[in-house]
Scaffold this motif. Structure first.
Motif, PDB file in Angstrom:
ATOM      1  N   ASP A 136      40.908  37.553  37.416  1.00 52.37           N
ATOM      2  CA  ASP A 136      40.585  38.059  36.091  1.00 52.37           C
ATOM      3  C   ASP A 136      41.371  37.449  34.932  1.00 52.37           C
ATOM      4  N   PHE A 250      52.269  42.871  39.038  1.00 57.85           N
ATOM      5  CA  PHE A 250      53.058  43.971  38.465  1.00 57.85           C
ATOM      6  C   PHE A 250      53.285  43.870  36.959  1.00 57.85           C
ATOM      7  N   GLY A 251      52.421  43.120  36.262  1.00 55.23           N
ATOM      8  CA  GLY A 251      52.512  43.080  34.812  1.00 55.23           C
ATOM      9  C   GLY A 251      52.055  44.404  34.217  1.00 55.23           C
ATOM     10  N   ALA A 300      42.338  40.593  43.322  1.00 55.72           N
ATOM     11  CA  ALA A 300      43.252  40.314  42.208  1.00 55.72           C
ATOM     12  C   ALA A 300      44.652  40.867  42.505  1.00 55.72           C
ATOM     13  N   THR A 376      40.767  48.797  36.398  1.00 60.51           N
ATOM     14  CA  THR A 376      41.176  47.496  35.875  1.00 60.51           C
ATOM     15  C   THR A 376      40.021  46.514  35.717  1.00 60.51           C
ATOM     16  N   PHE A 382      32.684  43.056  40.677  1.00 59.96           N
ATOM     17  CA  PHE A 382      32.847  42.919  42.129  1.00 59.96           C
ATOM     18  C   PHE A 382      31.570  43.374  42.807  1.00 59.96           C
TER      19      PHE A 382
HETATM   20  C1  LIG Z   1      45.127  41.368  37.661  1.00 52.78           C
HETATM   21  C2  LIG Z   1      44.466  42.547  38.248  1.00 52.78           C
HETATM   22  C3  LIG Z   1      45.209  43.562  38.863  1.00 52.78           C
HETATM   23  C4  LIG Z   1      46.703  43.455  39.044  1.00 52.78           C
HETATM   24  O1  LIG Z   1      47.404  43.535  37.834  1.00 52.78           O
HETATM   25  P1  LIG Z   1      48.922  43.048  37.738  1.00 52.78           P
HETATM   26  O2  LIG Z   1      49.313  43.209  36.327  1.00 52.78           O
HETATM   27  O3  LIG Z   1      48.914  41.599  38.165  1.00 52.78           O
HETATM   28  O4  LIG Z   1      49.707  43.879  38.677  1.00 52.78           O
HETATM   29  C5  LIG Z   1      44.541  44.684  39.304  1.00 52.78           C
HETATM   30  N1  LIG Z   1      43.197  44.804  39.205  1.00 52.78           N
HETATM   31  C6  LIG Z   1      42.452  43.825  38.645  1.00 52.78           C
HETATM   32  C7  LIG Z   1      40.974  44.005  38.586  1.00 52.78           C
HETATM   33  C8  LIG Z   1      43.050  42.683  38.142  1.00 52.78           C
HETATM   34  O5  LIG Z   1      42.308  41.731  37.601  1.00 52.78           O
END
Ligand SMILES: *Cc1c(COP(=O)(O)O)cnc(C)c1O
Length: 430
Positions: A136, A250-251, A300, A376, A382
């Protein structure tokens, strides 16, 4: 705003520098020297504002001394041009839907804010954005920078390990967006990016700049939607709020914890992972032992060396919080699918990442608490795995439908730095 390098606190930089550089020496992450805090009364006032106005104040508390208030306000407005609604799933559980932006995932927030900030501070200097994506980030970054003057973007992703639609979304743009499928996993892509940034000659030739979740601008942007979530939940639940974050690098969780450090009332965070569970095992056993990355439905989050973790440790140290208070949990693919079906039976269509977060939240939520899990990505992002799991077809949102039939423009390269270097050098800026 001043930031220091977590690997060498003597290296101190301004916000603009940290955004341009991405990483410090020895690939160290930048961390804010001052952690702004709001009183409870100030928080209550902030929560009454609309998303954009509130976000302007939050971001200004960090970077206000470096970018004029009016300019920052304009940048925030351009970046956050879509909502982050809270959607009720059960009496005491709701989802914060972060996927209503142009590429249907939460990374639109960070990607677009970073693009805006870079445009603000770069001026006439051409730059190359080099980033690795597990899916993503690539789409968000590509769309945020597409067509911008003086910026070219190179995105590495693991061949065959992101969903076909995800790939279509950012590998069909062309123009100033170059995409490279690497014949390995995400950790290898991330390692190649790090190697590139360690190569001074390459860095100079391309004016390299990173745009993944290590960039501080992305992280600060993500703080804002945690405030937006709290603004939407019932006021009497605010002190009982538990937030479950589906985590890979983990951002997202780092941003949530920063929001808490500013005074946002959140009782507890949960770090939710798939079986790439380096952090949950670390929290349980005190040992950092990354395994080989395993491909899962929540791709992801297929990260075994999460690169934002040092920032979380630093924040806990600075705030005197105990890591033992960080909730965590691990969900395998079978449970993820079972959970997606359960959610569908409640009338909520979800995708694997959100399902992981929901599952652990539901299992750990205590009486009287109110749970929020982060959605997220849009379920249609998906599509294959959601349709297969639920046995029903999903309509494609317009953004995806338009791209689905376009031709992929990606280059295919082995996970070899010398080969990548040659490819990049050919794109050196005059
Ligand atoms: C990037 C992503 C994550 C994880 O986020 P982080 O900040 O890397 O921990 C979770 N779900 C989706 C759909 C993502 O694209």
């Amino acid at each position: 705003m001043k930031l220091y390098n977590l690997k060498d606190s003597h290296e101190q930089v301004s916000f603009s520098q940290a955004v341009k550089q991405g990483l410090g020496k020895q690939q160290g992450l930048f961390f804010p020297q001052d952690l702004p805090e709001f009183s409870r009364a100030e928080i209550d006032e902030l929560l009454k504002l609309d998303f954009v106005s509130r976000s302007q104040r939050i971001l200004s508390a960090f970077i206000g001394d470096e970018i004029l208030t009016d300019q920052l306000a304009e940048r925030v407005k351009n970046a956050f041009a879509f909502p982050a609604p809270v959607s009720t799933v059960e009496d005491d559980i709701a989802s914060l839907e972060l996927y209503h932006g142009p590429t249907l995932a939460f990374k639109d927030f960070g990607g677009r804010f970073m693009a805006q900030i870079l445009a603000q501070i770069a001026g006439e200097q051409p730059v190359t954005i080099l980033t690795a994506t597990s899916g993503d980030t690539g789409a968000a970054v590509a769309h945020a920078f597409y067509g911008l003057n003086n910026v070219q973007v190179v995105i590495l992703y693991p061949e065959g390990k992101i969903s076909p639609l995800q790939e279509k979304l950012f590998c069909t743009l062309g123009g100033n967006i170059h995409t490279v499928a690497i014949q390995s996993d995400f950790d290898a892509c991330q390692a190649l990016v790090k190697q590139s940034f360690d190569d001074e000659e390459l860095k100079q030739a391309l004016h390299l700049n990173s745009a993944n979740s290590i960039n501080i601008s992305r992280l600060l942007a993500q703080i804002c939607y945690y405030f937006e979530a709290v603004a939407q939940i019932p006021a009497e639940k605010r002190d009982q709020l538990v937030i479950s974050v589906p985590s890979g690098n983990f951002g997202n969780l780092t941003a949530g914890l920063l929001a808490k450090s500013m005074g946002l009332p959140v009782k507890r965070f949960i770090a939710a992972t798939n079986i790439n569970d380096t952090v949950p095992r670390y929290l349980a056993e005190g040992k950092w032992l990354p395994n080989q990355t395993i491909a899962t439905l929540s791709n992801a989050m297929d990260v075994s060396q999460p690169n934002n973790w040092p920032r979380i440790e630093e924040l806990f140290r600075r705030k005197d919080w105990a890591l033992s208070e960080l909730g965590n949990g691990v969900v395998d693919d079978k449970t993820t699918q079972d959970t997606m079906r359960e959610l569908a039976a409640k009338g909520y269509i979800s995708e694997p990442h959100a399902a992981v977060a929901y599952r652990i939240l539901r299992d750990q939520l205590q009486d009287g608490e109110y749970g929020l899990f982060l959605g997220t990505a849009h379920p249609a992002k998906f599509k294959e795995s959601v349709e297969e799991t639920l046995g029903q077809t999903l309509p494609l949102p317009q953004e995806l439908a338009e791209r689905a039939d376009m031709e992929l423009l990606s280059h295919l390269l082995p996970a070899d730095f010398a080969t990548l270097r040659k490819f990049l050098m050919a794109k050196a800026l005059k």
